[in-house]
Design a protein around this motif. Structure first.
Motif, PDB file in Angstrom:
ATOM      1  N   LEU A 242       0.835  -1.209   0.000  1.00  0.00           N
ATOM      2  CA  LEU A 242       0.000   0.000   0.000  1.00  0.00           C
ATOM      3  C   LEU A 242       0.873   1.264   0.000  1.00  0.00           C
ATOM      4  CD1 LEU A 242      -2.693   1.552   0.294  1.00  0.00           C
ATOM      5  CD2 LEU A 242      -2.503   1.231   2.762  1.00  0.00           C
ATOM      6  N   LEU A 243       1.930   1.250   0.811  1.00  0.00           N
ATOM      7  CA  LEU A 243       2.796   2.433   0.903  1.00  0.00           C
ATOM      8  C   LEU A 243       3.472   2.723  -0.437  1.00  0.00           C
ATOM      9  CD1 LEU A 243       4.391   1.875   4.433  1.00  0.00           C
ATOM     10  CD2 LEU A 243       2.733   3.634   3.796  1.00  0.00           C
ATOM     11  N   ARG A 244       3.768   1.648  -1.189  1.00  0.00           N
ATOM     12  CA  ARG A 244       4.389   1.843  -2.513  1.00  0.00           C
ATOM     13  C   ARG A 244       3.391   2.407  -3.517  1.00  0.00           C
ATOM     14  NH1 ARG A 244       7.193  -3.084  -1.482  1.00  0.00           N
ATOM     15  NH2 ARG A 244       5.616  -4.249  -2.594  1.00  0.00           N
ATOM     16  N   GLN A 245       2.099   2.185  -3.257  1.00  0.00           N
ATOM     17  CA  GLN A 245       1.079   2.559  -4.248  1.00  0.00           C
ATOM     18  C   GLN A 245       0.204   3.717  -3.799  1.00  0.00           C
ATOM     19  OE1 GLN A 245      -0.961  -1.159  -4.516  1.00  0.00           O
ATOM     20  NE2 GLN A 245       0.712  -2.179  -5.597  1.00  0.00           N
ATOM     21  N   THR A 274       7.749  10.010  -1.870  1.00  0.00           N
ATOM     22  CA  THR A 274       7.691   8.657  -2.413  1.00  0.00           C
ATOM     23  C   THR A 274       8.477   7.672  -1.553  1.00  0.00           C
ATOM     24  OG1 THR A 274       9.592   9.208  -3.792  1.00  0.00           O
ATOM     25  CG2 THR A 274       7.427   9.415  -4.812  1.00  0.00           C
ATOM     26  N   ARG A 275       8.953   8.137  -0.421  1.00  0.00           N
ATOM     27  CA  ARG A 275       9.785   7.269   0.431  1.00  0.00           C
ATOM     28  C   ARG A 275       9.033   6.839   1.673  1.00  0.00           C
ATOM     29  NH1 ARG A 275      15.650   9.413  -0.222  1.00  0.00           N
ATOM     30  NH2 ARG A 275      15.890   8.857   1.948  1.00  0.00           N
ATOM     31  N   SER A 276       9.123   5.564   1.985  1.00  0.00           N
ATOM     32  CA  SER A 276       8.455   5.046   3.178  1.00  0.00           C
ATOM     33  C   SER A 276       9.462   4.357   4.077  1.00  0.00           C
ATOM     34  CB  SER A 276       7.393   4.024   2.800  1.00  0.00           C
ATOM     35  OG  SER A 276       6.389   4.633   2.059  1.00  0.00           O
ATOM     36  N   GLU A 277       9.182   4.400   5.352  1.00  0.00           N
ATOM     37  CA  GLU A 277      10.049   3.736   6.311  1.00  0.00           C
ATOM     38  C   GLU A 277       9.188   3.118   7.402  1.00  0.00           C
ATOM     39  OE1 GLU A 277      13.545   6.129   7.587  1.00  0.00           O
ATOM     40  OE2 GLU A 277      13.002   5.347   9.569  1.00  0.00           O
ATOM     41  N   GLY A 301      -7.367  14.990  -5.285  1.00  0.00           N
ATOM     42  CA  GLY A 301      -6.696  13.696  -5.425  1.00  0.00           C
ATOM     43  C   GLY A 301      -6.525  12.969  -4.111  1.00  0.00           C
ATOM     44  N   PHE A 302      -7.427  13.194  -3.176  1.00  0.00           N
ATOM     45  CA  PHE A 302      -7.331  12.556  -1.861  1.00  0.00           C
ATOM     46  C   PHE A 302      -8.693  11.961  -1.555  1.00  0.00           C
ATOM     47  CE2 PHE A 302      -6.743  12.248   2.681  1.00  0.00           C
ATOM     48  CZ  PHE A 302      -5.374  12.220   2.894  1.00  0.00           C
ATOM     49  N   ASP A 303      -8.818  10.658  -1.759  1.00  0.00           N
ATOM     50  CA  ASP A 303     -10.115  10.007  -1.603  1.00  0.00           C
ATOM     51  C   ASP A 303     -10.142   9.248  -0.274  1.00  0.00           C
ATOM     52  OD1 ASP A 303     -12.333   8.308  -1.697  1.00  0.00           O
ATOM     53  OD2 ASP A 303     -12.198   8.064  -3.878  1.00  0.00           O
ATOM     54  N   GLU A 304     -10.795   9.839   0.725  1.00  0.00           N
ATOM     55  CA  GLU A 304     -10.753   9.279   2.077  1.00  0.00           C
ATOM     56  C   GLU A 304     -11.370   7.882   2.142  1.00  0.00           C
ATOM     57  OE1 GLU A 304     -11.030  11.525   5.627  1.00  0.00           O
ATOM     58  OE2 GLU A 304     -11.422  13.379   4.528  1.00  0.00           O
ATOM     59  N   ALA A 305     -12.481   7.697   1.434  1.00  0.00           N
ATOM     60  CA  ALA A 305     -13.162   6.396   1.487  1.00  0.00           C
ATOM     61  C   ALA A 305     -12.253   5.303   0.916  1.00  0.00           C
ATOM     62  CB  ALA A 305     -14.472   6.472   0.703  1.00  0.00           C
ATOM     63  N   ARG A 306     -11.572   5.620  -0.185  1.00  0.00           N
ATOM     64  CA  ARG A 306     -10.680   4.619  -0.781  1.00  0.00           C
ATOM     65  C   ARG A 306      -9.480   4.338   0.109  1.00  0.00           C
ATOM     66  NH1 ARG A 306      -9.622   5.368  -7.134  1.00  0.00           N
ATOM     67  NH2 ARG A 306      -8.321   3.562  -6.704  1.00  0.00           N
ATOM     68  N   LEU A 307      -8.968   5.391   0.780  1.00  0.00           N
ATOM     69  CA  LEU A 307      -7.833   5.183   1.687  1.00  0.00           C
ATOM     70  C   LEU A 307      -8.238   4.287   2.859  1.00  0.00           C
ATOM     71  CD1 LEU A 307      -6.223   8.747   1.777  1.00  0.00           C
ATOM     72  CD2 LEU A 307      -5.175   6.653   0.906  1.00  0.00           C
TER      73      LEU A 307
END
Ligand SMILES: [Zn+2]
Length: 317
Positions: A242-245, A274-277, A301-307
């Motif tokens: 998920l973090l990559r996408q 684009t970096r996750s840790e 571009g921020f869809d709360e329901a999809r997140l």
């Protein structure tokens, strides 16, 4: 320093600013760990509804105040005033120094003008505005974010050019040639590890300079945060996927999580650009009662329901 003597009861204020994920909490922790013998108060602002940053602050014997669910320069400015009144009032803890960690979306210039309201004039003075700059991410910010990050740089007395180890020497040279911060002293750092004597006792703020007018639009109109809490455990592999996408609109994510397979360790999640840790804290930090996560990004571009659905799909049954 002279400014610290200007009034017997005047509290020296250090304002720590910088865009989302630049390392503000890390810098604050570094100061709290390395400064001894000073009565300090800490005020931490988180744009999200859950104040993750305050959970990550090293607990010393200082006064700790939090402002969540909005930006301290606009949406929760009245809460900032109330907290300052309480701190500086006759029954307050009488600190010698106040460290303020602004949210990554705050305009330091607007916070400085609040600090200069008449009721605070005799009781506090601004020692320095410190702005952190993420060396790796700065050039990649989308336009509205880049404008805000630039505004934060222009107001600073001191720039902490952080994460210099994550770019090449030639990239660093290019970044420095851009003159993003013509008036400030610049300190390069890794993990925001800067000697406190380079940051405290600056002795005055450059914020008196006339700067471009601050946009009146509230930051909550442009930016949005999404909070997620659950008592269920996260599974590592789908969480990494998920973090990559994550959609590009989601610039920052941070959380304190419970992971399947790690029954006694809390997991810290940091995502910037684009970096996750993902990292595990030592067992002595204990396991949180529930997982808490905040995602911050542009309203478009921020869809709360999809997140929410995507996060739920990462949970163990
Ligand atoms: Zn604001």
């Amino acid at each position: 320093m002279f400014s610290e003597l200007q009034s017997q009861h005047s509290v020296a204020v250090t304002l720590i600013s910088g865009f989302l994920g630049a390392g503000k909490t890390t810098l604050l922790n570094h100061l709290l760990t390395h400064v001894q013998g000073l009565r300090m108060a800490v005020l931490v602002n988180d744009f999200g509804a859950i104040n993750i940053d305050s959970e990550l602050i090293v607990q010393q014997s200082q006064t700790m105040m939090t402002l969540a669910n909005g930006c301290m320069c606009c949406t929760v400015e009245s809460d900032l005033i109330a907290q300052l009144e309480q701190l500086l009032g006759p029954d307050g803890p009488q600190p010698e120094r106040l460290l303020i960690e602004a949210s990554g979306l705050s305009s330091p210039q607007k916070i400085v003008s609040t600090l200069r309201y008449p009721q605070f004039r005799q009781r506090l003075h601004i020692d320095a505005v410190i702005t952190l700059l993420d060396a790796a991410q700065h050039g990649t910010l989308p336009a509205p974010m880049a404008a805000l990050a630039q505004e934060q740089l222009e107001v600073a007395d001191i720039i902490v050019l952080n994460k210099v180890d994550s770019i090449t020497p030639s990239q660093l040279a290019t970044l420095k040639q851009q003159w993003l911060y013509p008036n400030a002293r610049v300190i390069e750092s890794r993990y925001a590890a800067v000697a406190p004597e380079l940051l405290l006792g600056h002795g005055g703020s450059a914020c008196g300079r006339s700067l471009r007018p601050v946009p009146t639009q509230e930051h909550a109109e442009q930016f949005v945060s999404h909070s997620f809490e659950t008592q269920r455990l996260f599974r590592l592999a789908p969480l990494r996927r998920l973090l990559r996408q994550l959609p590009v609109g989601v610039y920052r994510a941070k959380g304190i999580l419970r992971l399947e397979g790690y029954p006694d360790r809390r997991c810290l999640l940091h995502h910037v650009g684009t970096r996750s840790e993902l990292s595990l804290d030592p067992p002595e930090f204990g396991l949180p009662g529930l997982s808490q996560l905040v995602l911050i990004g542009l309203r478009t571009g921020f869809d709360e329901a999809r997140l929410t659905a995507a996060l739920q799909a990462c949970l163990a049954p």
